[in-house]
Design an enzyme around this catalytic site. Structure first.
Site, PDB file in Angstrom:
ATOM      1  N   ASP A  92       0.967  -1.159  -0.034  1.00  0.00           N
ATOM      2  CA  ASP A  92      -0.028  -0.181  -0.048  1.00  0.00           C
ATOM      3  C   ASP A  92       0.952   1.183   0.060  1.00  0.00           C
ATOM      4  OD1 ASP A  92       0.928   0.325   2.492  1.00  0.00           O
ATOM      5  OD2 ASP A  92      -0.849  -0.416   3.452  1.00  0.00           O
ATOM      6  N   SER A  93       0.151   2.504  -0.213  1.00  0.00           N
ATOM      7  CA  SER A  93       1.061   3.758  -0.264  1.00  0.00           C
ATOM      8  C   SER A  93       1.403   4.080   1.105  1.00  0.00           C
ATOM      9  CB  SER A  93       0.357   4.826  -0.935  1.00  0.00           C
ATOM     10  OG  SER A  93      -0.735   5.075  -0.124  1.00  0.00           O
ATOM     11  N   GLY A  94       0.920   3.615   2.186  1.00  0.00           N
ATOM     12  CA  GLY A  94       1.142   4.228   3.399  1.00  0.00           C
ATOM     13  C   GLY A  94       0.238   5.426   3.778  1.00  0.00           C
ATOM     14  N   GLN A 194     -11.418   7.062  -4.735  1.00  0.00           N
ATOM     15  CA  GLN A 194     -11.870   7.662  -3.500  1.00  0.00           C
ATOM     16  C   GLN A 194     -13.446   8.299  -3.804  1.00  0.00           C
ATOM     17  OE1 GLN A 194     -11.031   7.149  -0.403  1.00  0.00           O
ATOM     18  NE2 GLN A 194      -9.069   6.497  -0.468  1.00  0.00           N
ATOM     19  N   ASP A 271      -7.881  -7.402   0.898  1.00  0.00           N
ATOM     20  CA  ASP A 271      -6.862  -7.684   1.917  1.00  0.00           C
ATOM     21  C   ASP A 271      -7.440  -7.258   3.368  1.00  0.00           C
ATOM     22  OD1 ASP A 271      -5.475  -5.022   3.190  1.00  0.00           O
ATOM     23  OD2 ASP A 271      -6.417  -4.776   1.389  1.00  0.00           O
TER      24      ASP A 271
END
Length: 376
Positions: A92-94, A194, A271
């Site tokens: 993931d991008s954090g 999003q 996930d």
């Protein structure tokens, strides 16, 4: 990365496919165990392969950036070499972790300033910097930096946030295209849709993301407090727009029922920390329902932990023994529960795949929903 769509259910949007990376081929729909800091908590890589049958795992950019750091990962030859996992990895991008640090982060057009949850040190994530970090980690699939707004956001905030996420995506793609993989194999970039719970914003974001023609696409910002029915509605809105010939990844979801409902609506990848986190807290998911292993009812139940399970722990250990381990706070309890739950999740998506191919997915899914939500 290649994605081959093999079967689509005649009565729903459920799909079965093959996602091929340089570290192996993944059968979809798939569940990806979460290895936040380079490890799936309490589970050996050997058991992830042999027991759980995991085909791909996750690493978390935020946590790996802080510890052990990109210098160590680069010296090791990337996360695959560092943790000994030779199958695909997604990072993931954090972004979700950073934006969860309420009170210790500042959001700007350039990026996000935050303080480490470990030592309070100050750091700054930019779209370009996150692409560089994920290149250093060496994941097969990299996620774009986005803002994950609260599920309770109003329309104005959600719209403003979405604009920032889209501008950051353009910067991520530019940086991704300017750089090369570091360890001799290809990496793919997935943008993230999003828009909170607003159909108008979700459509706008899905159209923007689809126009980038990346190798796959993700749906973020769901399962953050909104009702499940709203989450399913947003999935339907987005999947009407996202290209059918690219894999679709629903981030951070969820319960066994969530997986089945997501698959029915055309999701390919999932996930969630739930199978391991809940397992460490004595909750076991099974094909017949949910068990709390601390309950006294299991104290003298010497039947197999899960007679219908597919992991060796399911028939080797009894319910009474696992109940005892949790009461005694033995570490083995958490290991057994984690292996069991992950194996069940992988079994569940594998069964879904088989029924999609067989043509009876919806009837099977409707039966399974009743079972997996049952409290034993």
């Amino acid at each position: 990365m290649k994605f081959q769509l093999q079967h689509t259910d005649a009565e729903s949007n459920a799909r079965a496919g093959l996602l091929t990376t340089d570290h192996g081929t993944i059968e979809t729909p798939i569940f990806m165990p979460v290895g936040t800091a380079g490890t799936v908590k309490g589970v050996l890589q050997r058991d992830l392969k042999d027991e759980v049958k995991a085909q791909i795992i996750l690493g978390n950019t935020y946590h790996l950036y802080l510890r052990p750091g990109t210098q160590v990962l680069e010296k090791a030859g990337g996360l695959h070499k560092f943790n000994g996992w030779d199958r695909p990895i997604l990072t993931d991008s954090g972004g979700f972790q950073v934006f969860s640090l309420t009170g210790i982060r500042k959001l700007k057009e350039e990026g996000c300033e935050f303080r480490s949850h470990i030592d309070g040190s100050k750091h700054f994530f930019t779209p370009e910097g996150v692409m560089d970090i994920e290149r250093s980690i060496g994941a097969d699939i990299m996620m774009a930096l986005d803002e994950c707004p609260p599920g309770t956001s109003d329309f104005d905030y959600a719209k403003k946030s979405l604009g920032l996420t889209h501008r950051w995506l353009d910067r991520c793609i530019k940086r991704f295209n300017e750089t090369e993989p570091k360890y001799g194999y290809q990496q793919s970039l997935f943008p993230i849709v999003q828009g909170c719970t607003f159909p108008e914003l979700r459509r706008q974001s899905a159209e923007f993301v689809a126009s980038k023609e990346c190798d796959g696409n993700a749906i973020g910002g769901l399962a953050v407090g909104e009702p499940a029915e709203v989450m399913y509605e947003m999935i339907e809105v987005v999947n009407e727009i996202l290209p059918k010939d690219k894999p679709r990844y629903l981030m951070g979801v969820g319960t066994p029922a969530n997986l089945l409902e997501g698959i029915e609506r055309g999701i390919d990848m999932f996930d969630c920390v739930m199978p391991t986190r809940n397992g460490r807290n004595a909750m076991l998911f099974t094909a017949e329902g949910i068990m709390n292993m601390r309950n006294k009812k299991w104290e003298d139940d010497f039947s197999p932990l899960d007679p219908f399970g597919t992991a060796s722990v399911d028939t080797f250990y009894s319910k009474a023994y696992v109940h005892h381990l949790f009461k005694a706070q033995e570490l083995l309890a958490m290991e057994i529960a984690s292996i069991h739950n992950l194996t069940f999740y992988l079994w569940l998506v594998g069964q879904a795949r088989q029924h999609i191919i067989a043509g009876d997915f919806r009837a099977w899914k409707n039966q399974m929903i009743k079972k997996v939500t049952n409290r034993l």
